[in-house]
Design an enzyme around this catalytic site. Structure first.
Site, short mmCIF file in Angstrom:
data_model
loop_
_atom_site.label_atom_id
_atom_site.label_comp_id
_atom_site.label_asym_id
_atom_site.label_seq_id
_atom_site.Cartn_x
_atom_site.Cartn_y
_atom_site.Cartn_z
CG ASP A 165 -2.09 0.91 1.09
OD1 ASP A 165 -2.31 1.43 -0.02
OD2 ASP A 165 -2.79 1.14 2.09
CG HIS B 219 0.11 1.78 -9.24
ND1 HIS B 219 -0.14 1.45 -7.92
CD2 HIS B 219 -0.99 2.45 -9.66
CE1 HIS B 219 -1.35 1.90 -7.58
NE2 HIS B 219 -1.87 2.52 -8.61
CG LEU C 212 9.80 -17.18 -3.98
CD1 LEU C 212 9.50 -17.20 -2.48
CD2 LEU C 212 10.39 -15.83 -4.37
C1 FPP Z 1 -1.91 0.10 -3.30
O1 FPP Z 1 -1.46 1.43 -3.33
C2 FPP Z 1 -1.37 -0.69 -4.40
C3 FPP Z 1 -2.09 -1.29 -5.38
C4 FPP Z 1 -3.56 -1.19 -5.45
C5 FPP Z 1 -1.48 -2.05 -6.47
C6 FPP Z 1 -0.22 -2.80 -6.21
C7 FPP Z 1 0.44 -3.00 -7.50
C8 FPP Z 1 1.77 -2.90 -7.75
C9 FPP Z 1 2.80 -2.70 -6.71
C10 FPP Z 1 2.25 -2.97 -9.16
C11 FPP Z 1 2.53 -4.22 -9.81
C12 FPP Z 1 2.45 -5.48 -9.03
C13 FPP Z 1 3.17 -6.58 -9.34
C14 FPP Z 1 2.98 -7.84 -8.58
C15 FPP Z 1 4.15 -6.58 -10.42
P1 FPP Z 1 -2.51 2.60 -3.45
O2 FPP Z 1 -2.65 2.94 -4.89
O3 FPP Z 1 -3.77 2.24 -2.77
O4 FPP Z 1 -1.78 3.76 -2.68
P2 FPP Z 1 -2.45 4.93 -1.83
O5 FPP Z 1 -3.10 4.29 -0.63
O6 FPP Z 1 -1.28 5.77 -1.44
O7 FPP Z 1 -3.42 5.63 -2.72
#
Ligand code: FPP
Length: 247
Positions: free
Chosen positions: A18, A35, A129
């Site tokens: 997050d 992201h 893994l």
């Molecule tokens: C939460 O941050 C994150 C996500 C909803 C997506 C996670 C995805 C990635 C890290 C990218 C690719 C993943 C892989 C496995 C290659 P948020 O957008 O909710 O952040 P915020 O709370 O600050 O708005």
């Protein structure tokens, strides 16, 4: 370097990644940039697990709730996931990483689903893994699905209602043959489980950090492992019983 006890590392680490959006906002960039940088953290954490011989890592990549985000962000997330699966394939194969998909297949865009299935099939024999990707995943939905599958087996005469126990229902979950996570890490400051592996996290140690996911690197992962090693896992027993058994 931290003095990690390599004999007492978690076998399975699960992570809620997050804080990507906030990380980008702090830099006056759009959320997608966060992201993208988060993908580098994914690579780094995978590498840590390989270095420390942690055999299971499960990442919350796209939740059922994430569909509600603006269409441009949803599209970008799928694009990033697909890029990751394509670009990392060779390296994952060389390093012995086996993909595992946790989540419903319906609603996943066709091209992405093909890539996910291909990644799972091509890495099926890798054994260093298991990298679980929770994609289009929701924990309550997973439990409801397991109950539905069990009920179908009852209708087919393959099971009886009286057979249902936590062990039996567990076999119908996406995680059927995976150990439960020992440690769940959530970055980005929120202290919630957010529908991520609610069944499987029952006895997991929970670790919350303010660090935003794109900033989460090797040293932060080691810090989480350290914190885990300072916990006493009792599984309902008394502290004296646990200490007696570890002698
Ligand atoms: C939460 O941050 C994150 C996500 C909803 C997506 C996670 C995805 C990635 C890290 C990218 C690719 C993943 C892989 C496995 C290659 P948020 O957008 O909710 O952040 P915020 O709370 O600050 O708005």
């Amino acid at each position: 370097m931290h003095d990690l006890d390599f004999g007492r590392l978690p076998r399975h680490v699960a992570i809620i990644m997050d804080g990507n959006g906030r990380w980008a906002k702090q830099r006056l960039r759009n959320r997608i940039f966060g992201h993208e940088e988060g993908t580098s953290s994914v690579r780094e954490v995978v590498k840590c697990c390989l270095d420390f011989n942690i055999p299971y890592l499960t990442l919350y990549a796209f939740s059922k709730e994430n569909w509600q985000r603006p269409e441009s962000e949803v599209k970008a997330l799928w694009r990033l996931l697909m890029r990751f699966l394509k670009q990392e394939m060779q390296e994952m194969l060389e390093k012995g990483v086996r993909y595992r998909h946790l989540g419903d297949e319906e609603d996943i865009p066709g091209e992405a689903l093909d890539l996910i299935r291909d990644a799972v099939a091509r890495t099926a024999r890798a054994d260093r893994l298991v990298l679980g990707l929770a994609i289009n995943y929701g924990g309550r939905q997973e439990i409801a699905r397991a109950a539905r599958l069990f009920a179908e087996d009852v209708l087919k005469g393959k099971a009886r209602p009286g057979d249902l126990s936590p062990e039996v229902l567990g076999r119908y979950l996406f995680t059927a043959d995976l150990p439960d996570p020992d440690l769940m890490i959530r970055t980005g400051g929120e202290r919630r489980v957010s529908n991520f592996l609610p069944w499987q996290l029952t006895y997991s140690e929970l670790y919350f950090t303010e660090v935003l996911w794109p900033d989460f690197r090797r040293e932060h992962f080691i810090e989480a492992l350290h914190d885990y090693q300072n916990r006493e896992r009792r599984f309902g027993r008394t502290s004296e019983q646990v200490q007696e058994e570890s002698r």
